[in-house]
Design a protein around this motif. Structure first.
Motif, PDB file in Angstrom:
ATOM      1  N   TYR A   1    -114.972  89.094  96.330  1.00  0.00           N
ATOM      2  CA  TYR A   1    -116.088  89.543  95.485  1.00  0.00           C
ATOM      3  C   TYR A   1    -117.319  88.658  95.614  1.00  0.00           C
ATOM      4  CZ  TYR A   1    -112.317  92.205  93.374  1.00  0.00           C
ATOM      5  OH  TYR A   1    -111.252  93.049  93.179  1.00  0.00           O
ATOM      6  N   GLU A   2    -117.263  87.652  96.502  1.00  0.00           N
ATOM      7  CA  GLU A   2    -118.359  86.689  96.611  1.00  0.00           C
ATOM      8  C   GLU A   2    -119.678  87.410  96.859  1.00  0.00           C
ATOM      9  OE1 GLU A   2    -117.827  83.702  99.642  1.00  0.00           O
ATOM     10  OE2 GLU A   2    -118.663  82.143  98.349  1.00  0.00           O
ATOM     11  N   ASN A   3    -120.693  87.002  96.134  1.00  0.00           N
ATOM     12  CA  ASN A   3    -122.049  87.550  96.235  1.00  0.00           C
ATOM     13  C   ASN A   3    -122.233  88.935  95.644  1.00  0.00           C
ATOM     14  OD1 ASN A   3    -123.409  85.391  97.411  1.00  0.00           O
ATOM     15  ND2 ASN A   3    -122.567  85.907  99.413  1.00  0.00           N
TER      16      ASN A   3
ATOM     17  N   ASP B   1    -113.434  77.840 102.172  1.00  0.00           N
ATOM     18  CA  ASP B   1    -113.839  76.424 102.224  1.00  0.00           C
ATOM     19  C   ASP B   1    -113.450  75.633 100.969  1.00  0.00           C
ATOM     20  OD1 ASP B   1    -115.715  78.041 100.814  1.00  0.00           O
ATOM     21  OD2 ASP B   1    -117.280  76.529 101.033  1.00  0.00           O
ATOM     22  N   ASP B   2    -113.466  76.296  99.815  1.00  0.00           N
ATOM     23  CA  ASP B   2    -113.130  75.604  98.563  1.00  0.00           C
ATOM     24  C   ASP B   2    -111.743  74.962  98.653  1.00  0.00           C
ATOM     25  OD1 ASP B   2    -115.162  77.246  96.356  1.00  0.00           O
ATOM     26  OD2 ASP B   2    -114.691  78.192  98.245  1.00  0.00           O
ATOM     27  N   SER B   3    -110.752  75.772  99.055  1.00  0.00           N
ATOM     28  CA  SER B   3    -109.390  75.265  99.165  1.00  0.00           C
ATOM     29  C   SER B   3    -109.232  74.381 100.397  1.00  0.00           C
ATOM     30  CB  SER B   3    -108.395  76.421  99.249  1.00  0.00           C
ATOM     31  OG  SER B   3    -108.532  77.255  98.129  1.00  0.00           O
TER      32      SER B   3
ATOM     33  N   GLY C   1    -121.501  86.952  91.772  1.00  0.00           N
ATOM     34  CA  GLY C   1    -122.109  85.758  92.374  1.00  0.00           C
ATOM     35  C   GLY C   1    -121.102  84.954  93.175  1.00  0.00           C
ATOM     36  N   ASP C   2    -121.070  83.656  92.916  1.00  0.00           N
ATOM     37  CA  ASP C   2    -120.188  82.763  93.691  1.00  0.00           C
ATOM     38  C   ASP C   2    -118.771  82.811  93.116  1.00  0.00           C
ATOM     39  OD1 ASP C   2    -119.225  80.950  95.447  1.00  0.00           O
ATOM     40  OD2 ASP C   2    -120.431  79.257  94.751  1.00  0.00           O
ATOM     41  N   THR C   3    -118.161  83.998  93.237  1.00  0.00           N
ATOM     42  CA  THR C   3    -116.907  84.276  92.528  1.00  0.00           C
ATOM     43  C   THR C   3    -115.736  83.407  92.970  1.00  0.00           C
ATOM     44  OG1 THR C   3    -116.660  86.060  94.108  1.00  0.00           O
ATOM     45  CG2 THR C   3    -117.375  86.669  91.894  1.00  0.00           C
ATOM     46  N   ASP C   4    -115.633  83.129  94.285  1.00  0.00           N
ATOM     47  CA  ASP C   4    -114.470  82.340  94.718  1.00  0.00           C
ATOM     48  C   ASP C   4    -114.534  80.944  94.121  1.00  0.00           C
ATOM     49  OD1 ASP C   4    -116.607  81.542  96.343  1.00  0.00           O
ATOM     50  OD2 ASP C   4    -115.341  81.151  98.084  1.00  0.00           O
ATOM     51  N   THR C   5    -115.715  80.375  94.132  1.00  0.00           N
ATOM     52  CA  THR C   5    -115.878  78.998  93.683  1.00  0.00           C
ATOM     53  C   THR C   5    -115.789  78.881  92.158  1.00  0.00           C
ATOM     54  OG1 THR C   5    -117.240  78.658  95.618  1.00  0.00           O
ATOM     55  CG2 THR C   5    -117.384  76.988  93.892  1.00  0.00           C
ATOM     56  N   ILE C   6    -116.390  79.808  91.447  1.00  0.00           N
ATOM     57  CA  ILE C   6    -116.347  79.727  89.983  1.00  0.00           C
ATOM     58  C   ILE C   6    -114.930  80.024  89.488  1.00  0.00           C
ATOM     59  CG2 ILE C   6    -117.312  80.622  87.811  1.00  0.00           C
ATOM     60  CD1 ILE C   6    -119.960  81.075  89.345  1.00  0.00           C
TER      61      ILE C   6
HETATM   62 MG    MG Z   1    -118.112  80.217  96.908  1.00  0.00          MG
END
Ligand code: MG
Ligand code: 8NA
Ligand code: MG
Length: 354
Positions: free
Chosen positions: A26-28, A61-63, A304-309
């Motif tokens: 869902y990013e962006n 990248d987060d993980s 938005g920045d769904t993976d990171t949030i």
């Molecule tokens: Mg992200």
């Protein structure tokens, strides 16, 4: 209670991973419409159900960067910047297509170019010398919060040093510190006792007040400019208060206007903390009894920045609730879940034998 603490280590590491894997498709995106929220609800239900064989969701990248942090802490039994930067760079060149931020790749190239003889200059040169204010420092900080366990000064210090390998802008650094403090604080709390969001936030506000006070030479600036994270924490408190007291749930647009959902640390770390705290209570259009799932699912609905949030909210929620709140079936659908669990166990061994 060591058995609870080890569950919390696994909870936080798996929170990072599941938030990232579930959020990245869902990013962006825009904040989810009611129809999309129904689809998201069904997809979570399906992933948690027993009979569903689906392709495994990939981490980003987060993980990947979190994995480098935890592996380095385990191997070196502490923070070793030389080893950590080499692990970041090596992993990037092995798998460059994990969705890294636009700017950070330049840091990796320069570190490789100078053969790691100068670890700090590449990050300082980012964005015309401003340094990155992205959330890349915050998104990978969970293992440091777990490693420092209940040593607050060590946590702040280590987070600063580890973040400055890639992010030197004060928002990038202070956002990582705030995320680290939120995880460490959750780690030390009893999940069976009701969490008082106001007390939780008050403590974070007091801590950020000290961390952000170094910037007070700019006296012509307003408090929200001098102490932006502290200001955001106050906003979180008001938003939750509003949703709980006067039946006047703040609209998603208002939440996003105030907190944000983008790749900068200032407009994503407070949002993740908000998702964790708000998700202790029921949220419309999210059907689950599990507040950890609710936090991740809610973060994704904000777009938005769904993976990171979602990953940062998962890291905090996992440190608070522990692994029992992570559905076992769901983990079968997340790449490297067994590995993350094992790394959490190894980190726990290091921390308890140091
Ligand atoms: Mg992200
Ligand atoms: P970064 O250091 O490249 O920062 C991320 C972005 O923030 C940059 O590419 C810039 O657009 C912006 N930025 C940061 N500092 C400044 C500045 N001083 N001036 C102007 N713009 C600035 O990388 P990072 O590691 O902080 O990024 C983490 C994010 O990238 C995570 O969301 C991660 O999942 C990944 N990612 C995000 C997106 C997205 O757009 N939502 C897409 C793919 C990957
Ligand atoms: Mg990512």
């Amino acid at each position: 209670d060591l058995s609870l603490l080890s569950k919390k280590f696994r909870g936080s590491m798996l929170g990072v991973l599941t938030g990232d894997c579930l959020g990245s498709p869902y990013e962006n995106d825009e904040p989810l419409s009611t129809a999309s929220k129904v689809i998201l609800q069904k997809s979570f239900d399906k992933l948690e159900g027993p009979l569903f064989k689906a392709p495994v969701m990939q981490f980003t990248d987060d993980s990947a960067m979190t994995k480098s942090v935890v592996e380095s802490l385990i191997e070196k039994r502490g923070l070793d910047l030389d080893d950590l930067s080499k692990k970041f760079v090596k992993r990037y060149y092995q798998e460059p297509n994990r969705g890294y931020g636009q700017g950070i790749v330049t840091v990796f190239q320069k570190l490789r170019g100078n053969k790691f003889s100068d670890l700090m200059t590449p990050a300082r040169e980012q964005f015309n010398g401003q340094g990155s204010m992205g959330n890349g420092g915050a998104m990978r900080v969970a293992p440091i919060a777990l490693f420092c366990c209940n040593d607050y000064d060590q946590l702040v210090n280590m987070t600063k040093r580890a973040t400055k390998l890639t992010h030197t802008h004060k928002f990038g650094v202070n956002g990582a510190i705030l995320q680290a403090i939120a995880i460490q604080k959750s780690l030390m709390m009893d999940p069976k006792q009701a969490l008082n969001y106001a007390t939780f936030l008050e403590d974070l506000i007091n801590k950020m007040d000290v961390i952000e006070e170094n910037d007070e030479e700019f006296l012509e600036l307003s408090e929200s400019e001098i102490q932006p994270f502290k200001t955001q924490l106050r906003i979180i408190e008001r938003l939750i208060e509003k949703s709980l007291t006067n039946e006047n749930e703040p609209h998603t647009d208002e939440i996003l206007k105030l907190l944000g959902n983008n790749v900068t640390a200032l407009h994503s770390v407070p949002t993740a903390i908000f998702c964790f705290l708000r998700a202790q209570y029921p949220i419309a259009e999210i059907n689950t009894e599990n507040p950890m799932r609710r936090a991740i699912q809610y973060a994704i609905t904000l777009g938005g920045d769904t993976d990171t949030i979602a990953s940062m909210a998962g890291a905090i929620a996992g440190a608070y609730y522990g692994e029992d709140n992570i559905n076992a079936q769901l983990l079968n659908h997340c790449e490297a879940a067994a590995e993350f669990k094992e790394l959490a166990n190894k980190l726990f061994d290091v921390v308890t034998t140091i």
